[in-house]
Design a protein around this motif. Structure first.
Motif, mmCIF file in Angstrom:
data_model
loop_
_atom_site.group_PDB
_atom_site.id
_atom_site.type_symbol
_atom_site.label_atom_id
_atom_site.label_comp_id
_atom_site.label_asym_id
_atom_site.label_seq_id
_atom_site.Cartn_x
_atom_site.Cartn_y
_atom_site.Cartn_z
ATOM 1 N N ARG A 187 5.822 10.375 -8.171
ATOM 2 C CA ARG A 187 4.630 10.232 -7.327
ATOM 3 C C ARG A 187 4.378 8.751 -7.095
ATOM 4 O O ARG A 187 4.825 7.909 -7.861
ATOM 5 C CB ARG A 187 3.410 10.849 -8.022
ATOM 6 C CG ARG A 187 3.566 12.337 -8.273
ATOM 7 C CD ARG A 187 2.419 12.903 -9.074
ATOM 8 N NE ARG A 187 2.428 12.303 -10.415
ATOM 9 C CZ ARG A 187 1.333 12.125 -11.146
ATOM 10 N NH1 ARG A 187 0.159 12.480 -10.696
ATOM 11 N NH2 ARG A 187 1.416 11.583 -12.339
ATOM 12 N N LEU A 188 3.633 8.464 -6.040
ATOM 13 C CA LEU A 188 3.209 7.095 -5.766
ATOM 14 C C LEU A 188 1.747 6.944 -6.118
ATOM 15 O O LEU A 188 0.912 7.779 -5.736
ATOM 16 C CB LEU A 188 3.394 6.753 -4.282
ATOM 17 C CG LEU A 188 4.810 6.484 -3.812
ATOM 18 C CD1 LEU A 188 4.858 6.395 -2.287
ATOM 19 C CD2 LEU A 188 5.345 5.201 -4.432
ATOM 20 N N ARG A 189 1.431 5.877 -6.833
ATOM 21 C CA ARG A 189 0.053 5.536 -7.187
ATOM 22 C C ARG A 189 -0.077 4.023 -7.102
ATOM 23 O O ARG A 189 0.916 3.307 -7.094
ATOM 24 C CB ARG A 189 -0.302 6.011 -8.611
ATOM 25 C CG ARG A 189 -0.252 7.510 -8.795
ATOM 26 C CD ARG A 189 -1.326 8.199 -7.963
ATOM 27 N NE ARG A 189 -1.378 9.622 -8.188
ATOM 28 C CZ ARG A 189 -0.824 10.542 -7.405
ATOM 29 N NH1 ARG A 189 -0.132 10.183 -6.357
ATOM 30 N NH2 ARG A 189 -0.950 11.818 -7.674
ATOM 31 N N ARG A 190 -1.285 3.545 -7.096
ATOM 32 C CA ARG A 190 -1.526 2.102 -7.169
ATOM 33 C C ARG A 190 -1.794 1.769 -8.628
ATOM 34 O O ARG A 190 -2.649 2.370 -9.263
ATOM 35 C CB ARG A 190 -2.710 1.731 -6.297
ATOM 36 C CG ARG A 190 -2.436 1.980 -4.821
ATOM 37 C CD ARG A 190 -3.606 1.592 -3.964
ATOM 38 N NE ARG A 190 -3.718 0.138 -4.057
ATOM 39 C CZ ARG A 190 -4.853 -0.537 -3.944
ATOM 40 N NH1 ARG A 190 -5.983 0.088 -3.712
ATOM 41 N NH2 ARG A 190 -4.870 -1.839 -4.043
ATOM 42 N N ALA A 235 2.563 10.688 -0.913
ATOM 43 C CA ALA A 235 2.197 10.094 -2.209
ATOM 44 C C ALA A 235 2.592 10.990 -3.377
ATOM 45 O O ALA A 235 2.887 10.500 -4.470
ATOM 46 C CB ALA A 235 0.704 9.800 -2.247
ATOM 47 N N GLU A 252 0.851 -1.184 0.000
ATOM 48 C CA GLU A 252 0.000 0.000 0.000
ATOM 49 C C GLU A 252 0.894 1.244 0.000
ATOM 50 O O GLU A 252 1.997 1.227 0.566
ATOM 51 C CB GLU A 252 -0.927 0.006 1.210
ATOM 52 C CG GLU A 252 -1.942 -1.118 1.205
ATOM 53 C CD GLU A 252 -2.879 -1.079 -0.004
ATOM 54 O OE1 GLU A 252 -3.249 0.023 -0.459
ATOM 55 O OE2 GLU A 252 -3.230 -2.165 -0.504
ATOM 56 N N VAL A 253 0.439 2.314 -0.610
ATOM 57 C CA VAL A 253 1.240 3.532 -0.753
ATOM 58 C C VAL A 253 1.813 4.020 0.585
ATOM 59 O O VAL A 253 3.023 4.271 0.680
ATOM 60 C CB VAL A 253 0.424 4.631 -1.476
ATOM 61 C CG1 VAL A 253 1.095 5.996 -1.365
ATOM 62 C CG2 VAL A 253 0.219 4.249 -2.950
ATOM 63 N N ALA A 284 1.507 -0.564 -4.868
ATOM 64 C CA ALA A 284 2.121 0.765 -4.895
ATOM 65 C C ALA A 284 3.151 0.829 -6.018
ATOM 66 O O ALA A 284 3.954 -0.093 -6.193
ATOM 67 C CB ALA A 284 2.771 1.072 -3.557
ATOM 68 N N THR A 285 3.104 1.937 -6.752
ATOM 69 C CA THR A 285 3.974 2.136 -7.912
ATOM 70 C C THR A 285 4.508 3.551 -7.900
ATOM 71 O O THR A 285 3.747 4.511 -7.738
ATOM 72 C CB THR A 285 3.190 1.896 -9.216
ATOM 73 O OG1 THR A 285 2.650 0.576 -9.196
ATOM 74 C CG2 THR A 285 4.057 2.087 -10.439
ATOM 75 N N MET A 286 5.808 3.704 -8.080
ATOM 76 C CA MET A 286 6.409 5.030 -8.185
ATOM 77 C C MET A 286 6.460 5.404 -9.659
ATOM 78 O O MET A 286 7.063 4.690 -10.465
ATOM 79 C CB MET A 286 7.814 5.031 -7.595
ATOM 80 C CG MET A 286 8.414 6.423 -7.510
ATOM 81 S SD MET A 286 10.136 6.366 -7.017
ATOM 82 C CE MET A 286 10.856 5.790 -8.540
ATOM 83 N N PHE A 323 10.399 8.680 0.123
ATOM 84 C CA PHE A 323 8.974 8.887 -0.115
ATOM 85 C C PHE A 323 8.433 9.767 1.010
ATOM 86 O O PHE A 323 8.179 9.282 2.113
ATOM 87 C CB PHE A 323 8.236 7.542 -0.117
ATOM 88 C CG PHE A 323 8.802 6.532 -1.086
ATOM 89 C CD1 PHE A 323 8.395 6.520 -2.411
ATOM 90 C CD2 PHE A 323 9.732 5.592 -0.675
ATOM 91 C CE1 PHE A 323 8.905 5.584 -3.310
ATOM 92 C CE2 PHE A 323 10.243 4.653 -1.557
ATOM 93 C CZ PHE A 323 9.832 4.655 -2.880
#
Length: 189
Positions: A136-139, A73, A37-38, A148-150, A70
């Motif tokens: 940025r961080l997103r799912r 987000a 999770e972010v 979670a994906t950067m 990080f």
């Protein structure tokens, strides 16, 4: 007496893979790990790689890669580098011509890995630094799992994360132009 079944902890598997693995082994391990999770990523992380024969293998380390930070987000520093005299700085990824270097990395990997180039990059790197977040961080969904994906602001790169343990994640860097992801890990500082 029945046969006992031995289970290998994910952290032990990562220790083994960090010495070298095939792309298939690294991705099978990645696919077996749970999503992240972010908010789990907030904080500072030290990085390392899982060498798989990818053109990116060894490159970040040669140029002084420390890890990632990080802050939230929307405030991510994707390339935290070690300063030659100590301390760290955030490298501006948009000033690194990585997509243009990929064909050269594939054809002549030794050229970019020359020790002199690494020394020069470490000395000049701070001049390419930034205080502003550059990712940025997103799912996102990757290999069938939402995690979670950067997402880099300036480059066609997504780093997708899976949990090894509470303080370690495995990343797959999905970069346009690479046939297979660059596999790396982060440990919470």
């Amino acid at each position: 007496m029945g046969a006992s079944m031995t289970t290998v902890e994910p952290a032990e598997t990562l220790r083994r893979l960090a010495h070298g693995a095939t792309v298939g082994e690294a991705l099978a391990f990645f696919d077996g790990l749970p999503a992240v999770e972010v908010p789990e990523l907030f904080g500072s992380w030290r990085g390392g790689e899982v060498p798989t024969g990818n053109p990116m293998d060894g490159l970040l380390e040669r140029f002084g890669w420390h890890g990632k930070r990080f802050d939230s987000a929307d405030d991510v520093h994707p390339l935290v580098m070690d300063r030659p005299g100590g301390g760290q700085f955030s490298l501006h990824p948009g000033l690194v011509p990585l997509p243009a270097l990929l064909p050269l990395l594939a054809r002549r990997p030794g050229l970019v890995r020359h020790p002199a180039l690494g020394r020069v990059a470490r000395l000049l790197g701070p001049a390419l630094g930034t205080r502003a977040p550059r990712a940025r961080l997103r799912r996102t969904e990757y290999r069938g799992v939402v995690s979670a994906t950067m997402c880099y602001d300036d480059l066609p790169i997504h780093d997708v994360f899976r949990r090894v343990d509470a303080d370690t994640v495995l990343g797959a860097m999905d970069l346009r132009g690479l046939d297979a992801p660059f596999v790396f890990f982060l440990r919470r500082e």
